[in-house]
Design an enzyme around this catalytic site. Structure first.
Site, PDB file in Angstrom:
ATOM      1  N   LYS A 118       0.858  -1.192   0.000  1.00 41.94           N
ATOM      2  CA  LYS A 118       0.000   0.000   0.000  1.00 41.94           C
ATOM      3  C   LYS A 118       0.881   1.223   0.000  1.00 41.94           C
ATOM      4  O   LYS A 118       2.030   1.172   0.469  1.00 41.94           O
ATOM      5  CB  LYS A 118      -0.877   0.018   1.256  1.00 41.94           C
ATOM      6  CG  LYS A 118      -2.128   0.829   1.104  1.00 41.94           C
ATOM      7  CD  LYS A 118      -3.231   0.067   0.391  1.00 41.94           C
ATOM      8  CE  LYS A 118      -4.467   0.903   0.172  1.00 41.94           C
ATOM      9  NZ  LYS A 118      -5.600   0.111  -0.286  1.00 41.94           N
ATOM     10  N   GLY A 230     -19.954   6.718   2.645  1.00 42.78           N
ATOM     11  CA  GLY A 230     -18.954   6.924   1.585  1.00 42.78           C
ATOM     12  C   GLY A 230     -19.638   6.912   0.239  1.00 42.78           C
ATOM     13  O   GLY A 230     -20.484   6.045  -0.036  1.00 42.78           O
ATOM     14  N   GLY A 232     -17.678   7.582  -2.709  1.00 38.03           N
ATOM     15  CA  GLY A 232     -16.588   7.644  -3.683  1.00 38.03           C
ATOM     16  C   GLY A 232     -16.689   6.447  -4.596  1.00 38.03           C
ATOM     17  O   GLY A 232     -17.783   5.958  -4.905  1.00 38.03           O
TER      18      GLY A 232
END
Ligand code: NAD
Length: 440
Positions: A118, A230, A232
């Site tokens: 990540k 959320g 997105g």
């Protein structure tokens, strides 16, 4: 493994909101449960490689601003490290470590030949102009290009990063290595070797699994309701899939308002028109609340999504959103918690969810659709031959449904909490590969 050993081990869980401590606590819990060897624990409890670097950016006003960037490669036993890049003001090395570790379990639980990594930058991307964003992402590659690549580590988008940014990164990397290398990064726009179906993959993958969970619980999808945190990439496609594939209603959607710098929940008891909401949302997932209000929707506090009287909750924003201090606010009607986000539930909240018998589809299984289509994208980019959107989504559905049932068969067979079952499947796969490679 006996149920009492399982219960004892569960009692040892501790509340830890530092995401990396949380990821380690989850790992330790399973390591104890399955009697994992000391050798395997030593390797898997920490990332194998970490990079932290400065990214100096010349801002539009002529000033120089230095941002901090990260890339963490947790484990690459099963294949190149794989995982997104997050641009968020609260990004820390511990967030990136946790997310990298969860990526290792994610690629393993859905059985794709990749490891876990990540990356991130501590920045509020919406505060940057387009030119500053481009300079920042090219600067990120400038610092790390020697340590990533199709056979090493393949980044992708995450919170705060967009397909356009992946396109710039692919371009910068290709220039550095002197050849067109679309396989270095996934989540790219279609024009530069992206995969059809990638942008909707995570959210649709969540919904394919909600569909399977509803079958297990004998629920009627078209009569069901959901509340989503959320809006997105993940949240909006999960909401869209819930209404389109299942025929259910999404009654609430929460988002973070970048102008007001606080979260809101947009609701309508009769169900929100998700396509309309998408049309009034910017690329960072901020909804135009005035237009939502004008359409007759209510605008409430940011945490209102959690206590809605719905059948399905889908946290699809950030980690540690469902904790010991707010888990009691979840309505008695909720039967499924589908974790679109990474790490949305803390170990203390897990205990309550298990006692309440809410079916939890654990994050690294639930949101694995994104990495699965990222894997398909790498395969296509490396072959330079692209499948249709229908082919991609069909393969995604088949593979993720298979992974869901593998985890839930183990959970039901052994009387395990689904998160524990998913961890066991994933850790055992990683350990087996490390043994075969002679690492342990
Ligand atoms: P995104 O940046 O596209 O969207 C994030 C959304 O969350 C935005 O709508 C934002 O307004 C909202 N949000 C942020 N803070 C909030 C708060 N406090 N309350 C309510 N809403 C809030 O990010 P994304 O790509 O959709 O990722 C969401 C989550 O899913 C993250 O945990 C990410 O790691 C995980 N995830 C993403 C993918 C992917 O393919 N994008 C894959 C797997 C997991």
């Amino acid at each position: 493994m006996s149920k009492s050993a399982n219960a004892n081990s569960k009692a040892a869980r501790t509340e830890a909101v530092n995401p990396f401590h949380m990821a380690q606590a989850q790992f330790d819990h399973i390591a104890n449960m399955i009697g994992l060897s000391h050798d395997a624990r030593q390797i898997l409890r920490w990332p194998m490689r970490e990079f932290k670097f400065q990214i100096p950016v010349r801002m539009d006003d002529g000033s120089l601003k230095v941002f901090f960037g990260y890339r963490v490669q947790h484990n690459d036993a099963r294949g190149p490290a794989k995982g997104g890049i997050r641009f968020h003001p609260n990004e820390t090395v511990d967030t990136v470590r946790a997310l990298a570790m969860w990526m290792t379990w994610k690629t393993a639980v859905v059985n794709i030949p990749l490891g876990g990594g990540k990356g991130g930058v501590a920045v509020a991307p919406a505060s940057l102009s387009r030119g500053e964003q481009e300079a920042l992402v090219r600067g990120w590659i400038d610092q790390i290009w020697r340590n990533i690549g199709p056979g090493i580590d393949i980044p992708a988008p995450d919170v705060g990063t967009t397909p356009q940014m992946m396109g710039w990164m692919m371009d910068e990397y290709s220039k550095r290595v002197g050849r067109y290398t679309p396989g270095v990064i996934t989540g790219k726009p279609l024009a530069v070797g992206g995969s059809p179906g990638r942008k909707e993959a995570t959210g649709f993958g969540v919904i394919y699994q909600v569909r399977e969970a509803m079958k297990l619980l004998h629920m009627e999808p078209e009569k069901s309701t959901a509340s989503v945190q959320g809006f997105g990439n993940v949240g909006r496609h999960a909401a869209l899939g819930f209404t389109k594939f299942l025929g259910g209603k999404v009654v609430s959607v929460a988002y973070y308002d970048n102008q007001d710098q606080r979260p809101y929940t947009i609701s309508h008891d009769q169900g929100l028109d998700i396509e309309f909401l998408i049309s009034i949302t910017d690329i960072f997932g901020t909804i135009d609340k005035d237009k939502a209000r004008a359409a007759g929707y209510t605008v409430e506090d940011g945490d209102a999504w959690l206590s809605k009287d719905v059948d399905v909750l889908i946290p699809a924003a950030l980690e540690a959103q469902i904790r010991g201090d707010n888990v009691h606010r979840i309505s008695d009607r909720v039967r499924i918690l589908a974790e679109g986000a990474n790490g949305p539930t803390t170990p203390e909240a897990d205990q309550v969810l298990e006692e309440r018998n809410i079916l939890v589809i654990p994050d690294f299984l639930c949101n694995a659709g994104g990495v699965m289509v990222s894997y398909f994208e790498s395969v296509q980019s490396n072959m330079n031959y692209y499948w249709t959107r229908e082919e991609v989504l069909e393969r995604l559905d088949k593979k993720i449904t298979h992974a869901f049932h593998k985890v839930f068969e183990l959970a039901h067979g052994e009387g395990l909490y689904p998160r524990d079952a998913a961890y066991i499947v994933a850790i055992q796969r990683v350990v087996e590969t490390m043994e075969v490679r002679g690492w342990i």
